[in-house]
Design a protein around this motif. Structure first.
Motif, PDB file in Angstrom:
ATOM      1  N   ILE A   1     -28.666  20.730  46.817  1.00 23.73           N
ATOM      2  CA  ILE A   1     -28.560  20.479  45.428  1.00 23.73           C
ATOM      3  C   ILE A   1     -27.778  19.279  45.203  1.00 23.73           C
ATOM      4  O   ILE A   1     -27.044  18.604  46.039  1.00 23.73           O
ATOM      5  CB  ILE A   1     -27.364  21.621  44.971  1.00 23.73           C
ATOM      6  N   GLU A   2     -28.133  18.574  44.087  1.00 25.63           N
ATOM      7  CA  GLU A   2     -27.611  17.387  43.576  1.00 25.63           C
ATOM      8  C   GLU A   2     -26.043  17.621  43.070  1.00 25.63           C
ATOM      9  O   GLU A   2     -26.096  18.273  42.048  1.00 25.63           O
ATOM     10  CB  GLU A   2     -28.326  16.572  42.692  1.00 25.63           C
ATOM     11  N   PHE A   3     -25.176  17.187  43.707  1.00 20.05           N
ATOM     12  CA  PHE A   3     -24.022  17.312  43.211  1.00 20.05           C
ATOM     13  C   PHE A   3     -22.744  16.310  43.361  1.00 20.05           C
ATOM     14  O   PHE A   3     -23.065  15.092  43.944  1.00 20.05           O
ATOM     15  CB  PHE A   3     -23.223  18.612  43.888  1.00 20.05           C
ATOM     16  N   GLU A   4     -21.669  16.222  42.588  1.00 22.01           N
ATOM     17  CA  GLU A   4     -20.826  15.307  42.826  1.00 22.01           C
ATOM     18  C   GLU A   4     -19.423  16.101  42.799  1.00 22.01           C
ATOM     19  O   GLU A   4     -19.161  17.384  42.600  1.00 22.01           O
ATOM     20  CB  GLU A   4     -20.528  14.212  41.432  1.00 22.01           C
ATOM     21  N   VAL A   5     -18.204  15.233  43.675  1.00 22.15           N
ATOM     22  CA  VAL A   5     -17.041  15.825  43.621  1.00 22.15           C
ATOM     23  C   VAL A   5     -16.110  14.660  42.725  1.00 22.15           C
ATOM     24  O   VAL A   5     -16.429  13.660  42.908  1.00 22.15           O
ATOM     25  CB  VAL A   5     -16.537  15.771  45.072  1.00 22.15           C
TER      26      VAL A   5
ATOM     27  N   LYS B   1     -15.859  16.881  56.201  1.00 23.40           N
ATOM     28  CA  LYS B   1     -16.841  17.975  56.041  1.00 23.40           C
ATOM     29  C   LYS B   1     -18.102  17.406  55.915  1.00 23.40           C
ATOM     30  O   LYS B   1     -19.337  18.234  55.679  1.00 23.40           O
ATOM     31  CB  LYS B   1     -16.486  18.558  54.704  1.00 23.40           C
ATOM     32  N   GLY B   2     -18.280  16.015  55.928  1.00 21.69           N
ATOM     33  CA  GLY B   2     -19.469  15.602  55.816  1.00 21.69           C
ATOM     34  C   GLY B   2     -20.179  15.143  54.366  1.00 21.69           C
ATOM     35  O   GLY B   2     -21.278  14.873  54.264  1.00 21.69           O
ATOM     36  N   TYR B   3     -19.311  15.118  53.375  1.00 16.93           N
ATOM     37  CA  TYR B   3     -19.784  14.666  52.169  1.00 16.93           C
ATOM     38  C   TYR B   3     -20.308  13.298  51.907  1.00 16.93           C
ATOM     39  O   TYR B   3     -19.397  12.408  52.527  1.00 16.93           O
ATOM     40  CB  TYR B   3     -18.403  14.828  51.178  1.00 16.93           C
ATOM     41  N   LYS B   4     -21.211  12.842  51.469  1.00 15.35           N
ATOM     42  CA  LYS B   4     -21.974  11.610  51.599  1.00 15.35           C
ATOM     43  C   LYS B   4     -22.094  11.198  50.281  1.00 15.35           C
ATOM     44  O   LYS B   4     -22.575  10.158  50.133  1.00 15.35           O
ATOM     45  CB  LYS B   4     -22.971  11.699  52.537  1.00 15.35           C
ATOM     46  N   ASN B   5     -21.922  11.975  49.067  1.00 14.42           N
ATOM     47  CA  ASN B   5     -22.189  11.387  47.788  1.00 14.42           C
ATOM     48  C   ASN B   5     -20.866  10.703  47.363  1.00 14.42           C
ATOM     49  O   ASN B   5     -19.900  10.379  47.975  1.00 14.42           O
ATOM     50  CB  ASN B   5     -22.513  12.737  46.916  1.00 14.42           C
ATOM     51  N   THR B   6     -21.079  10.046  45.849  1.00 15.32           N
ATOM     52  CA  THR B   6     -20.174   9.542  45.195  1.00 15.32           C
ATOM     53  C   THR B   6     -18.724  10.524  45.084  1.00 15.32           C
ATOM     54  O   THR B   6     -19.167  11.540  44.584  1.00 15.32           O
ATOM     55  CB  THR B   6     -20.457   8.694  44.350  1.00 15.32           C
ATOM     56  N   TYR B   7     -17.871  10.022  45.295  1.00 15.33           N
ATOM     57  CA  TYR B   7     -16.382  10.810  44.893  1.00 15.33           C
ATOM     58  C   TYR B   7     -16.043  10.001  43.842  1.00 15.33           C
ATOM     59  O   TYR B   7     -15.853   8.730  43.833  1.00 15.33           O
ATOM     60  CB  TYR B   7     -15.465  10.732  45.930  1.00 15.33           C
ATOM     61  N   TYR B   8     -15.908  10.927  42.538  1.00 17.31           N
ATOM     62  CA  TYR B   8     -15.326  10.082  41.414  1.00 17.31           C
ATOM     63  C   TYR B   8     -13.733  10.310  40.936  1.00 17.31           C
ATOM     64  O   TYR B   8     -13.417  11.516  41.099  1.00 17.31           O
ATOM     65  CB  TYR B   8     -16.142  10.489  40.258  1.00 17.31           C
TER      66      TYR B   8
END
Length: 225
Positions: free
Chosen positions: A152-156, A180-187
């Motif tokens: 899923i496309e998601f953000e934190v 945990k391996g989170y690779k997306n942008t953290y806002y």
């Protein structure tokens, strides 16, 4: 009775890279002191599903998607069927959630009913109850793991009020995401004083977060700083 509280008929900002309508759901299972959506959190259903669906039919070909937010929309008992109706009209769906209803989010993913999720990471585990007045950090963490291990496309994102969270707290969250391996942008969203009464009647923060002290081991974007 919880349900649809209001609808914003157009937004070019809320759903990344899509034009959308925003559907607000009443009720929440958190009581974050900086929350200014008190009318939504403590509100009841104002609009029937049918009214929203009829409106969306007039926006086919004009809007790309629907952003579902609150409050906490996963508290709505008919959310899955409502999302099915929206998808049948050809719209993409964005879900804003605090992640505490793992089973509902898991079902939405299994049925391919959401296209984008914005997950609120309220605080490190040690401060979770103080910030949210909810003890179910483990349920949130299950949802976070689910999203990281999905397609899923998601953000934190985290809202910052420095009377509640400091640079050390944010670095703990960043470390958790990294491990945990989170690779997306953290806002990181700076608390925005709307002059409205908040749930905790919190005062404007005395200082802003010192972004030079934030560990940038994952991609980070600062909003309203």
């Amino acid at each position: 009775m919880l349900g649809i509280y209001s609808i914003q008929k157009f937004s070019s900002l809320d759903f990344p890279n899509r034009l959308s309508a925003i559907v607000w759901f009443s009720g929440c299972n958190m009581r974050c002191p900086y929350c200014y959506n008190t009318d939504v959190v403590f509100g009841k259903k104002q609009i029937e599903e049918k009214e929203v669906i009829e409106f969306l039919k007039t926006r086919i070909g004009l809007l790309d998607g629907v952003s579902i937010t609150g409050g906490e929309p996963t508290l709505y008992k008919n959310l899955i069927n409502f999302c099915k109706k929206i998808k049948q009209l050809g719209f993409e769906i964005k879900l804003d959630t605090n992640g505490l209803n793992f089973s509902v989010i898991k079902k939405l993913l299994e049925l391919n009913l959401v296209d984008y999720i914005a997950l609120d990471f309220k605080s490190p585990k040690e401060k979770f109850y103080n910030i949210t007045k909810n003890k179910n950090y483990e349920e949130f963490e299950k949802t976070l793991d689910l999203l990281i291990n999905s397609n899923i496309e998601f953000e934190v994102r985290t809202t910052i009020h420095t009377d509640l969270l400091d640079e050390n707290d944010i670095n703990i969250i960043i470390d958790t995401l990294y491990k945990k391996g989170y690779k997306n942008t953290y806002y990181l969203q700076n608390f925005f004083d709307t002059q409205k009464e908040t749930i905790g009647n919190i005062k404007p923060q005395k200082r802003k977060l010192d972004i030079t002290k934030i560990n940038k081991i994952i991609p980070i974007e600062f909003r309203n700083f």
